[in-house]
Design a protein around this motif. Sequence first.
Motif, mmCIF file in Angstrom:
data_model
loop_
_atom_site.group_PDB
_atom_site.id
_atom_site.type_symbol
_atom_site.label_atom_id
_atom_site.label_comp_id
_atom_site.label_asym_id
_atom_site.label_seq_id
_atom_site.Cartn_x
_atom_site.Cartn_y
_atom_site.Cartn_z
ATOM 1 N N ALA A 315 0.662 -1.171 -0.040
ATOM 2 C CA ALA A 315 -0.104 0.080 -0.294
ATOM 3 C C ALA A 315 0.958 1.096 0.145
ATOM 4 C CB ALA A 315 -0.870 0.201 1.154
ATOM 5 N N GLN A 316 0.433 2.496 -0.522
ATOM 6 C CA GLN A 316 0.969 3.552 -0.592
ATOM 7 C C GLN A 316 0.183 4.775 0.307
ATOM 8 O OE1 GLN A 316 2.551 4.950 -4.238
ATOM 9 N NE2 GLN A 316 2.787 2.730 -5.124
ATOM 10 N N VAL A 317 0.963 5.546 0.870
ATOM 11 C CA VAL A 317 0.302 6.612 1.603
ATOM 12 C C VAL A 317 1.160 7.875 1.424
ATOM 13 C CG1 VAL A 317 -0.239 7.473 4.077
ATOM 14 C CG2 VAL A 317 -0.562 5.039 3.618
ATOM 15 N N PRO A 330 -3.961 -3.916 1.737
ATOM 16 C CA PRO A 330 -2.922 -4.256 0.724
ATOM 17 C C PRO A 330 -3.313 -3.531 -0.509
ATOM 18 C CG PRO A 330 -3.288 -6.058 2.254
ATOM 19 C CD PRO A 330 -4.341 -5.139 2.677
ATOM 20 N N GLY A 331 -2.198 -3.124 -1.109
ATOM 21 C CA GLY A 331 -2.229 -2.603 -2.514
ATOM 22 C C GLY A 331 -3.095 -1.349 -2.640
ATOM 23 N N ARG A 332 -3.431 -0.583 -1.933
ATOM 24 C CA ARG A 332 -4.276 0.468 -1.756
ATOM 25 C C ARG A 332 -3.449 1.765 -1.952
ATOM 26 N NH1 ARG A 332 -9.627 0.805 -0.388
ATOM 27 N NH2 ARG A 332 -9.140 2.981 -0.989
ATOM 28 N N LEU A 333 -4.058 2.785 -2.546
ATOM 29 C CA LEU A 333 -3.209 4.168 -2.553
ATOM 30 C C LEU A 333 -4.069 5.083 -1.749
ATOM 31 C CD1 LEU A 333 -1.381 6.334 -3.471
ATOM 32 C CD2 LEU A 333 -2.623 6.765 -5.341
ATOM 33 N N GLY A 352 -7.417 4.427 -4.908
ATOM 34 C CA GLY A 352 -8.021 3.041 -5.119
ATOM 35 C C GLY A 352 -6.831 2.131 -5.283
ATOM 36 N N ALA A 353 -7.259 0.861 -6.006
ATOM 37 C CA ALA A 353 -6.179 -0.129 -5.986
ATOM 38 C C ALA A 353 -4.931 0.268 -6.833
ATOM 39 C CB ALA A 353 -6.718 -1.446 -6.492
ATOM 40 N N LEU A 354 -3.955 -0.245 -6.640
ATOM 41 C CA LEU A 354 -2.625 0.127 -7.311
ATOM 42 C C LEU A 354 -2.648 -0.692 -8.502
ATOM 43 C CD1 LEU A 354 0.034 0.782 -4.625
ATOM 44 C CD2 LEU A 354 -1.279 2.552 -6.055
#
Length: 354
Positions: A315-317, A330-333, A352-354
């Motif tokens: 995931a990214q923040v 997991p995998g979310r932005l 949304g999802a990466l």
Amino acid sequence: MSAAPQRAMILAAGRGIRLAPLTHERPKPLLPLAHLTILHFPLLLARHAGVRDVMMNLHHLGHQIRDQFGDGADLGISIRYSEEQPHLLGTGGGIKRARSFLEGGSFVILNGDTLTDVDLPAVIDFHARSGAIATMVLADPRPENNFGIVRVDDTLQVRDISGRLCWDGQGGRAGHFCGIHVMEPRVFDYMPKEDVFCVNADVYPRMIAAGERVVGCFLARGFRDVGTPARYLETAEAILDGTLHPTYLGNAALRAHSEVAGLPRNVWVARSARVDPSAAIQGPVYAGPGVVVGPRARLGPYALLAEGSRVGEGAQVRHAILWERASLPPGRLLERAILTSRLELPLDTARGAL
């Protein structure tokens, strides 16, 4: 003129309507900013100025404020509470209700939802030397803040507040009111008989019309009104990158809370946080106690992870805030957004999802 104020009132009763739906979960003054809440800032400012007795008015979800700060012993001050139920009394009505607590001498009024970098002891000294019945702390106006403008003449006498007094004098100076007043007990003589009223709209004009000395004090170095979700995020980012760094925080300042060695100066990770070694961090970033960051996650720039929040694998923040116990799958932005344990509030970009 009274001695230096020993008592202050913090106005913390507002509903925070513009910050909804965040304020459906908690009152505006308790929104997290790294390791502190918004309300810590006026409390620590008052303490820095030598104030040891504080009154706070409460209304919307006020029990949460009482539960968090109690009697103030943890901060080295004494806190009392004025419950406004079933209706809000307005800024003026709230102060009037606390008259018996405040009127023993000069006193300070602070907004509970405003962050100001100001030397409050210097403001108090300015007030004492001015001979004024009230002093309003002002900052140079910014284009994005087109409300709360106060105009003073060349003697710093307040001549207009938000256009209410229609002063057409020349010269002088305009400033943005920062939500901090120093007042004398005679202010109560100018308050309406009604219980619900605004101090700026209903009390200051009366004092000025009566010829009282009311002054503006341009001693605020920085000022943030946390009035909307976007401004809340901007304020958090200003704390992370040091744009807003009030000296009165002392040991409560963010720089004093780096618990993991070997990190860049703009990355703060609590000792109890668990950050996977494969995670990438680009400061400024704050990861509080109990935070969990999964493999190959990416944090920053401008990621604020409050206590107990979690970021899933990959995931990214960035430019975002996670409240306590919030969990990003997991995998979310998460970008330009605020995530709580109950909701995700995007600001102006898709996520949304990466």
